[in-house]
Scaffold this active site. Structure first.
Site, mmCIF file in Angstrom:
data_model
loop_
_atom_site.group_PDB
_atom_site.id
_atom_site.type_symbol
_atom_site.label_atom_id
_atom_site.label_comp_id
_atom_site.label_asym_id
_atom_site.label_seq_id
_atom_site.Cartn_x
_atom_site.Cartn_y
_atom_site.Cartn_z
ATOM 1 N N CYS A 88 0.845 -1.198 0.000
ATOM 2 C CA CYS A 88 0.000 0.000 0.000
ATOM 3 C C CYS A 88 0.878 1.246 0.000
ATOM 4 O O CYS A 88 1.713 1.417 0.891
ATOM 5 C CB CYS A 88 -0.897 -0.010 1.237
ATOM 6 S SG CYS A 88 -1.708 1.578 1.522
ATOM 7 N N CYS A 98 0.504 3.404 3.379
ATOM 8 C CA CYS A 98 0.887 2.937 4.717
ATOM 9 C C CYS A 98 2.188 3.618 5.177
ATOM 10 O O CYS A 98 3.042 3.968 4.354
ATOM 11 C CB CYS A 98 1.053 1.407 4.720
ATOM 12 S SG CYS A 98 -0.493 0.507 5.001
ATOM 13 N N HIS A 101 -6.862 1.939 1.850
ATOM 14 C CA HIS A 101 -6.321 2.635 3.026
ATOM 15 C C HIS A 101 -7.189 3.871 3.292
ATOM 16 O O HIS A 101 -7.491 4.624 2.369
ATOM 17 C CB HIS A 101 -4.867 3.047 2.763
ATOM 18 C CG HIS A 101 -4.155 3.467 4.013
ATOM 19 N ND1 HIS A 101 -3.178 2.705 4.612
ATOM 20 C CD2 HIS A 101 -4.308 4.565 4.805
ATOM 21 C CE1 HIS A 101 -2.748 3.324 5.698
ATOM 22 N NE2 HIS A 101 -3.427 4.452 5.842
ATOM 23 N N ASN A 130 -13.554 9.578 -1.494
ATOM 24 C CA ASN A 130 -14.190 8.489 -2.236
ATOM 25 C C ASN A 130 -13.904 7.225 -1.457
ATOM 26 O O ASN A 130 -12.750 6.860 -1.271
ATOM 27 C CB ASN A 130 -13.595 8.337 -3.641
ATOM 28 C CG ASN A 130 -13.882 9.539 -4.522
ATOM 29 O OD1 ASN A 130 -14.966 10.099 -4.457
ATOM 30 N ND2 ASN A 130 -12.911 9.936 -5.333
ATOM 31 N N GLN A 182 -9.251 13.336 -0.051
ATOM 32 C CA GLN A 182 -8.479 14.202 -0.925
ATOM 33 C C GLN A 182 -8.892 15.650 -0.719
ATOM 34 O O GLN A 182 -9.967 15.938 -0.195
ATOM 35 C CB GLN A 182 -8.698 13.821 -2.391
ATOM 36 C CG GLN A 182 -8.307 12.395 -2.732
ATOM 37 C CD GLN A 182 -8.312 12.151 -4.241
ATOM 38 O OE1 GLN A 182 -7.736 12.917 -5.014
ATOM 39 N NE2 GLN A 182 -8.962 11.077 -4.661
ATOM 40 N N HIS A 225 -4.135 0.562 8.098
ATOM 41 C CA HIS A 225 -4.671 0.188 6.785
ATOM 42 C C HIS A 225 -6.056 -0.460 6.871
ATOM 43 O O HIS A 225 -6.848 -0.383 5.924
ATOM 44 C CB HIS A 225 -3.681 -0.786 6.122
ATOM 45 C CG HIS A 225 -4.003 -1.137 4.711
ATOM 46 N ND1 HIS A 225 -3.714 -0.303 3.641
ATOM 47 C CD2 HIS A 225 -4.589 -2.239 4.153
ATOM 48 C CE1 HIS A 225 -4.098 -0.878 2.510
ATOM 49 N NE2 HIS A 225 -4.633 -2.038 2.788
ATOM 50 N N HIS A 252 -8.468 7.196 3.455
ATOM 51 C CA HIS A 252 -7.914 8.482 3.017
ATOM 52 C C HIS A 252 -8.950 9.301 2.262
ATOM 53 O O HIS A 252 -9.940 8.767 1.762
ATOM 54 C CB HIS A 252 -6.690 8.272 2.124
ATOM 55 C CG HIS A 252 -7.023 7.785 0.741
ATOM 56 N ND1 HIS A 252 -7.429 6.495 0.472
ATOM 57 C CD2 HIS A 252 -7.032 8.425 -0.462
ATOM 58 C CE1 HIS A 252 -7.663 6.355 -0.820
ATOM 59 N NE2 HIS A 252 -7.441 7.508 -1.418
ATOM 60 N N SER A 301 -9.115 3.878 -5.446
ATOM 61 C CA SER A 301 -8.131 2.931 -5.939
ATOM 62 C C SER A 301 -7.315 2.298 -4.815
ATOM 63 O O SER A 301 -6.473 1.455 -5.058
ATOM 64 C CB SER A 301 -7.207 3.619 -6.952
ATOM 65 O OG SER A 301 -6.819 4.887 -6.477
HETATM 66 O O1 LIG Z 1 -7.855 10.426 -7.346
HETATM 67 P P1 LIG Z 1 -8.193 8.961 -7.438
HETATM 68 O O2 LIG Z 1 -8.665 8.381 -6.151
HETATM 69 O O3 LIG Z 1 -7.107 8.149 -8.095
HETATM 70 O O4 LIG Z 1 -9.410 8.916 -8.459
HETATM 71 C C1 LIG Z 1 -10.757 8.946 -8.122
HETATM 72 O O5 LIG Z 1 -11.171 10.213 -7.619
HETATM 73 C C2 LIG Z 1 -11.064 11.313 -8.515
HETATM 74 C C3 LIG Z 1 -11.659 12.543 -7.848
HETATM 75 O O6 LIG Z 1 -13.012 12.363 -7.486
HETATM 76 C C4 LIG Z 1 -11.772 11.031 -9.850
HETATM 77 O O7 LIG Z 1 -11.465 12.054 -10.768
HETATM 78 C C5 LIG Z 1 -11.335 9.689 -10.446
HETATM 79 O O8 LIG Z 1 -12.116 9.405 -11.588
HETATM 80 C C6 LIG Z 1 -11.522 8.591 -9.386
HETATM 81 O O9 LIG Z 1 -11.097 7.354 -9.907
#
Ligand SMILES: O=P(O)(O)O[C@H]1O[C@H](CO)[C@@H](O)[C@H](O)[C@H]1O
Ligand SMILES: O=P(O)(O)O[C@H]1O[C@H](CO)[C@@H](O)[C@H](O)[C@H]1O
Lengths: 339, 339
Positions: free
Chosen positions: B51, B54, B164, B153, B168, B113, B166, B161
């Site tokens: 990961c 981590c 873990h 997300n 943004q 994690h 997290h 993806s």
């Molecule tokens: O930034 P990550 O987690 O790789 O990507 C994810 O979140 C982003 C922000 O919402 C999106 O644009 C991506 O399509 C999604 O796969």
């Protein structure tokens, strides 16, 4: 071509909705560690006894489908809109609601369970166009129906619950959000210039030839400058037509050809039956002239890099703006390579 | 309660965006034959050597994560926004674009994690809130940054993806579409009434008690009247606060408690680690007073009926309006049963 648009993060303006898309061309190379979609490229039989859309089969409500030979339409047994929804409205301070009536239909494109629009001939697709015209006319003639939304969800990843080739028509009393936006933008432009917003845009695109996928006498297939989905595309009549009703038989065939060319190219791109939602935006059936409307059909396919890696419109996209990595100009080249 | 809203198709108005959602309560019983999502309820280890989030592990760009003990923030190696995007603008007839600069960060909620916010204590989540405050302040102090979008997300189905825990932060020079809408609606209301749109809405909801999931001294957790996603929820401070900066330490803990209660209830609902995108909408960092802003955090979970059946926002939703089957009032009851 403006190369800044291929190198730096920027926003592009959607003239039809008045909204922006964030474009991040530099980001196309980030590694993918997320979810892979399941793909089912198995050939389907031409007839499936368990499919409620195949000719002669019984639907959930007990009705039996006729042995139809080309296109078959029926009213959705589980429509999201009710024909006879009680009329009411709530205006309780900041709680605001209104009843909405409508009619939802399902339209089978072919009796052949194994096919999709991409596998059908332009002549077969032309029959679908004729049916859309008929439905638009008949539903639109209903006093309670002021907008007719024709669309298709294709592929399991697009929430399509049955692979039998089919689309839907949801018709209702008011304009849905997206249509409302396009109505306003086109009307403002038309009032100012006495000409079609999309017509003038098309003239620019035809001159530049940077985002055109295909054209015939009547239609252009292109990736709009402001496209959101990686391989989003739009089919637009060259001359302003307010709705599909203004297509004569030959033009309907050319429309069918445009659909055929685009969907075939899509299928080749990642060597898979390409999922998408498509929809036709056209003049409301509210009895007005609607001379500002220029109808168009858009395709929103979710795939990004392969048959199994899709673009997720999530966090930032839901709370901020749509975002894309590859540019419209790159996507055009990839699709054109399939023609 | 107005029972028409539970029986007939209708539209509800979102006071924050000015848009409508189509509600089809009668449709909740339609059979599902579509795609089932994969669910992974396997326990994860507390540390995963593969990961890149981590503690102590090496990221793709070669940097090594510190042995962090609570929250850890770094600048996204593949950010959608560039800090030093060249400044340019395109105004070529109907082709309109503008460069957009920004800073994208990743924020690890915990070194563990195996956890998600739902598994963390309010005290642990409070540290996440402190970090959001710090980032909002620091990024917002940058002259080039006028809006800071904090979001998460969660779950593979939401394009996440890496499991873990997290979130943004994408911060940028202009207001994204959704924020622009809410800015306008709140400003118009504030100009007219000199009071907070969301504050007045909350007063109504607290009186009715029909859509409230939970409240503590400072916060309310509710399903807004106009919710789009089946189990969409919103966390709102009772008194108007323009941004999370206006929370003192104790209020930050109460915010953390609200997040904890909601995410725990979500996980119980379908006995799965509940996927969602969440985001905080708050005052722009443009140097203005922004007295019309009332910050709030929304959760948009995709699940509809079970851990594997999600709501697809596709065809009609993309071309028309968002649509939901179960009503906000039914969803509240289902979530409250998990408390
Ligand atoms: O930034 P990550 O987690 O790789 O990507 C994810 O979140 C982003 C922000 O919402 C999106 O644009 C991506 O399509 C999604 O796969
Ligand atoms: O009508 P269907 O195919 O059962 O359902 C699909 O299309 C509808 C219209 O876009 C959506 O509301 C549903 O979420 C989707 O699963």
């Amino acid at each position: 071509m403006n190369t800044d648009l291929q190198d730096y993060s920027h926003k592009r303006y959607n003239i039809l909705t008045g909204e922006w898309v964030l474009v991040s061309p530099h980001r196309a190379k980030r590694p993918w560690q997320g979810q892979n979609e399941a793909v089912n490229n198995e050939a389907r039989p031409s007839y499936d006894e368990n499919c409620y859309l195949c000719p002669g089969n019984t639907r959930i409500n007990g009705e039996v489908n006729p042995n139809y030979e080309d296109v078959f339409v029926f009213t959705n047994d589980f429509g999201a809109l009710q024909k006879d929804s009680k009329t009411f409205s709530v205006e309780d301070g900041l709680l605001i609601a209104k009843s909405e009536t409508g009619i939802c239909k399902v339209i089978c494109f072919s009796p052949d369970h194994s096919k999709s629009l991409a596998d059908m001939t332009p002549e077969e697709i032309q029959k679908v166009v004729f049916t859309w015209q008929k439905e638009y006319t008949e539903l639109g003639a209903n006093k309670a129906i002021n907008y007719v939304q024709i669309f298709e969800n294709k592929g399991a990843v697009m929430g399509c619950s049955n692979p039998h080739p089919h689309g839907q028509i949801w018709s209702q009393s008011t304009l849905p959000n997206e249509v409302e936006k396009k109505n306003t933008q086109q009307l403002n432009y038309f009032n100012k210039t006495k000409s079609s917003l999309l017509g003038n845009y098309l003239a620019q695109e035809l001159e530049k030839q940077e985002r055109i996928i295909f054209e015939n006498e009547t239609f252009v297939v292109l990736i709009p400058f402001w496209a959101v989905w990686p391989f989003e595309a739009m089919i637009v009549p060259k001359k302003q037509k307010r709705s599909i009703l203004e297509l004569n038989d030959d033009e309907a065939l050319q429309y069918a050809e445009a659909i055929s060319v685009l969907t075939k190219a899509y299928d080749k791109l990642f060597n898979t039956s390409f999922p998408y939602s498509s929809g036709i935006h056209q003049a409301p059936t509210d009895g007005n002239e609607n001379n500002h409307w220029h109808f168009h059909m858009s395709f929103y396919p979710p795939l990004l890099r392969s048959a199994t890696v899709k673009k997720f419109m999530v966090g930032y996209e839901m709370f901020g703006s749509p975002q894309r990595d590859i540019t419209a100009e790159t996507a055009v080249k990839m699709i054109k390579a399939q023609l």
